[in-house]
Design a protein around this motif. Structure first.
Motif, mmCIF file in Angstrom:
data_model
loop_
_atom_site.group_PDB
_atom_site.id
_atom_site.type_symbol
_atom_site.label_atom_id
_atom_site.label_comp_id
_atom_site.label_asym_id
_atom_site.label_seq_id
_atom_site.Cartn_x
_atom_site.Cartn_y
_atom_site.Cartn_z
ATOM 1 N N ASP A 224 -3.142 8.256 -35.758
ATOM 2 C CA ASP A 224 -4.080 7.455 -34.987
ATOM 3 C C ASP A 224 -4.008 6.016 -35.471
ATOM 4 O O ASP A 224 -3.630 5.752 -36.625
ATOM 5 C CB ASP A 224 -5.513 7.968 -35.147
ATOM 6 C CG ASP A 224 -5.740 9.312 -34.470
ATOM 7 O OD1 ASP A 224 -4.910 9.697 -33.630
ATOM 8 O OD2 ASP A 224 -6.750 9.966 -34.795
ATOM 9 N N ALA A 225 -4.371 5.081 -34.616
ATOM 10 C CA ALA A 225 -4.362 3.661 -34.968
ATOM 11 C C ALA A 225 -5.633 3.018 -34.453
ATOM 12 O O ALA A 225 -6.041 3.275 -33.311
ATOM 13 C CB ALA A 225 -3.147 2.966 -34.369
ATOM 14 N N VAL A 226 -6.253 2.183 -35.278
ATOM 15 C CA VAL A 226 -7.394 1.376 -34.856
ATOM 16 C C VAL A 226 -6.941 -0.073 -34.802
ATOM 17 O O VAL A 226 -6.561 -0.657 -35.825
ATOM 18 C CB VAL A 226 -8.592 1.517 -35.819
ATOM 19 C CG1 VAL A 226 -9.721 0.575 -35.395
ATOM 20 C CG2 VAL A 226 -9.091 2.960 -35.853
ATOM 21 N N GLU A 227 -6.975 -0.661 -33.610
ATOM 22 C CA GLU A 227 -6.503 -2.040 -33.398
ATOM 23 C C GLU A 227 -7.544 -2.815 -32.602
ATOM 24 O O GLU A 227 -7.942 -2.380 -31.523
ATOM 25 C CB GLU A 227 -5.161 -2.020 -32.658
ATOM 26 C CG GLU A 227 -4.626 -3.390 -32.274
ATOM 27 C CD GLU A 227 -4.522 -4.320 -33.469
ATOM 28 O OE1 GLU A 227 -5.159 -5.403 -33.418
ATOM 29 O OE2 GLU A 227 -3.832 -3.979 -34.446
ATOM 30 N N ARG A 228 -7.966 -3.966 -33.116
ATOM 31 C CA ARG A 228 -9.026 -4.729 -32.450
ATOM 32 C C ARG A 228 -8.497 -5.711 -31.411
ATOM 33 O O ARG A 228 -9.250 -6.176 -30.561
ATOM 34 C CB ARG A 228 -9.894 -5.447 -33.490
ATOM 35 C CG ARG A 228 -9.292 -6.698 -34.086
ATOM 36 C CD ARG A 228 -10.080 -7.224 -35.275
ATOM 37 N NE ARG A 228 -11.479 -7.481 -35.003
ATOM 38 C CZ ARG A 228 -12.023 -8.702 -34.978
ATOM 39 N NH1 ARG A 228 -11.252 -9.772 -35.154
ATOM 40 N NH2 ARG A 228 -13.297 -8.858 -34.765
ATOM 41 N N SER A 229 -7.198 -6.071 -31.457
ATOM 42 C CA SER A 229 -6.638 -7.007 -30.482
ATOM 43 C C SER A 229 -6.291 -6.276 -29.189
ATOM 44 O O SER A 229 -5.465 -5.356 -29.194
ATOM 45 C CB SER A 229 -5.372 -7.668 -31.033
ATOM 46 O OG SER A 229 -4.602 -8.243 -29.989
ATOM 47 N N PRO A 230 -6.893 -6.650 -28.043
ATOM 48 C CA PRO A 230 -6.519 -6.001 -26.780
ATOM 49 C C PRO A 230 -5.036 -6.133 -26.458
ATOM 50 O O PRO A 230 -4.433 -5.198 -25.922
ATOM 51 C CB PRO A 230 -7.387 -6.728 -25.744
ATOM 52 C CG PRO A 230 -8.564 -7.230 -26.533
ATOM 53 C CD PRO A 230 -8.010 -7.602 -27.873
ATOM 54 N N ARG A 231 -4.441 -7.276 -26.812
ATOM 55 C CA ARG A 231 -3.016 -7.458 -26.519
ATOM 56 C C ARG A 231 -2.173 -6.484 -27.331
ATOM 57 O O ARG A 231 -1.289 -5.810 -26.787
ATOM 58 C CB ARG A 231 -2.594 -8.894 -26.832
ATOM 59 C CG ARG A 231 -1.114 -9.150 -26.576
ATOM 60 C CD ARG A 231 -0.681 -10.558 -26.918
ATOM 61 N NE ARG A 231 0.719 -10.773 -26.586
ATOM 62 C CZ ARG A 231 1.392 -11.878 -26.833
ATOM 63 N NH1 ARG A 231 0.786 -12.910 -27.415
ATOM 64 N NH2 ARG A 231 2.674 -11.996 -26.505
ATOM 65 N N TYR A 232 -2.448 -6.397 -28.627
ATOM 66 C CA TYR A 232 -1.679 -5.476 -29.457
ATOM 67 C C TYR A 232 -1.939 -4.032 -29.049
ATOM 68 O O TYR A 232 -1.013 -3.212 -28.992
ATOM 69 C CB TYR A 232 -2.036 -5.664 -30.934
ATOM 70 C CG TYR A 232 -1.569 -6.955 -31.556
ATOM 71 C CD1 TYR A 232 -0.478 -7.655 -31.059
ATOM 72 C CD2 TYR A 232 -2.223 -7.483 -32.667
ATOM 73 C CE1 TYR A 232 -0.047 -8.833 -31.642
ATOM 74 C CE2 TYR A 232 -1.810 -8.658 -33.263
ATOM 75 C CZ TYR A 232 -0.718 -9.336 -32.753
ATOM 76 O OH TYR A 232 -0.306 -10.503 -33.344
ATOM 77 N N ALA A 233 -3.201 -3.686 -28.782
ATOM 78 C CA ALA A 233 -3.538 -2.309 -28.415
ATOM 79 C C ALA A 233 -2.812 -1.891 -27.140
ATOM 80 O O ALA A 233 -2.302 -0.763 -27.038
ATOM 81 C CB ALA A 233 -5.044 -2.159 -28.253
ATOM 82 N N ALA A 234 -2.748 -2.790 -26.164
ATOM 83 C CA ALA A 234 -2.053 -2.474 -24.911
ATOM 84 C C ALA A 234 -0.564 -2.243 -25.165
ATOM 85 O O ALA A 234 0.039 -1.319 -24.593
ATOM 86 C CB ALA A 234 -2.260 -3.605 -23.907
ATOM 87 N N TYR A 235 0.031 -3.062 -26.014
ATOM 88 C CA TYR A 235 1.446 -2.888 -26.345
ATOM 89 C C TYR A 235 1.683 -1.541 -27.017
ATOM 90 O O TYR A 235 2.627 -0.808 -26.680
ATOM 91 C CB TYR A 235 1.910 -4.021 -27.259
ATOM 92 C CG TYR A 235 3.294 -3.811 -27.810
ATOM 93 C CD1 TYR A 235 4.410 -4.116 -27.047
ATOM 94 C CD2 TYR A 235 3.485 -3.282 -29.090
ATOM 95 C CE1 TYR A 235 5.692 -3.899 -27.551
ATOM 96 C CE2 TYR A 235 4.749 -3.065 -29.592
ATOM 97 C CZ TYR A 235 5.851 -3.373 -28.826
ATOM 98 O OH TYR A 235 7.108 -3.151 -29.306
#
Length: 269
Positions: A69-80
């Motif tokens: 699992d990954a927790v990412e706060r940047s919408p751009r990075y999360a979408a990628y």
């Protein structure tokens, strides 16, 4: 305290992160090798950015119920990351978008929680550690790779270097961050209910044109305008630092010493 990820997710930062991952790949792979991370491990990565660790880690743990699992706060990075995770080979990867403290994590769900260059940005470090500790299974590992930044240096010494170091520290502190967070982690682990396993230091050196030099230049020159907004920099001092850096780059005797990066590992009791 609310905070911004001060380096953002610009195209420049995406390229810088990719190069940074190349320079320090051996450090992170060595950590996973020492801790024998492999098939069947249930993992969480905090702040994976563009996935330079996330997907190699997913390759390691694939099979026997392994997942990442990954927790990412940047919408751009999360979408990628979500786009890449749609590939059949990464069906065991899940991306959770949001601030870490706002993302509900299942209690006792993970054998390994990993973060690289994340905790230097965070206020409320102990609160974040407690949140992660609850998500570890008994015997699970929390492994953080982060800075003890004070040792970074260019030789021969640049007269303007102390201005850069002080302003860089002030930039991070403006959002509650700490460039020397690694040394605080063992004590904070204990307060979060983790036993100390290891702290392993890593330092690289290089001449102008080396990967280490290019990595430092991408940060210190690439973000000089932002760093120089903080004292003791002034516009004149910023111009002087840039001039001294370019002179050092042409000096065949110059040597760059990276900041120390530490693997700090704790275990859930």
């Amino acid at each position: 305290m609310a905070f911004d990820y001060i380096l953002g997710d610009s195209s420049f930062e995406v390229k810088r992160l990719a190069f940074q991952a190349k320079v320090w790949r051996d450090m992170t792979e060595g950590l996973f090798d020492r801790r024998r991370v492999g098939r069947g491990w249930r993992c969480l990565e905090v702040g994976p950015g563009t996935g330079t660790v996330l997907f190699p880690l997913a390759d390691r743990v694939r099979g026997k119920g392994g997942k990442v699992d990954a927790v990412e706060r940047s919408p751009r990075y999360a979408a990628y990351l979500r786009r890449k995770a749609r590939r059949p080979a990464y069906s065991h990867v899940r991306v959770l978008e949001g601030d870490l403290l706002d993302v509900p994590l299942e209690k006792g769900a993970y054998d390994l929680i990993f973060a690289r260059w994340v905790f230097l940005f965070l206020p409320k470090v102990e609160e974040h550690l407690r949140h992660l500790s609850r998500a570890l299974a008994p015997g699970g590992l929390l492994a953080i790779e982060d800075y003890h930044r004070d040792g970074v240096m260019i030789y021969p010494r640049l007269p303007s270097w102390p201005w850069l170091v002080a302003a860089d520290r002030a930039w991070f502190a403006s959002q509650g961050g700490d460039l020397n967070v690694a040394g605080r982690l063992p004590g904070l682990y204990r307060r979060a209910g983790l036993s100390f396993v290891e702290a392993v230091p890593h330092v690289k050196v290089g001449r102008p044109g080396s990967d280490v030099w290019k990595w430092l230049e991408a940060y210190f020159i690439g973000y000089l305008d932002q760093i120089a907004k903080f004292p003791p920099f002034t516009p004149a001092r910023k111009a002087r630092f840039r001039k001294e850096w370019l002179a050092a780059k042409r000096n065949r005797d110059s040597l760059a010493i990276s900041p120390m990066i530490m693997d700090v590992v704790g275990r859930k009791k």
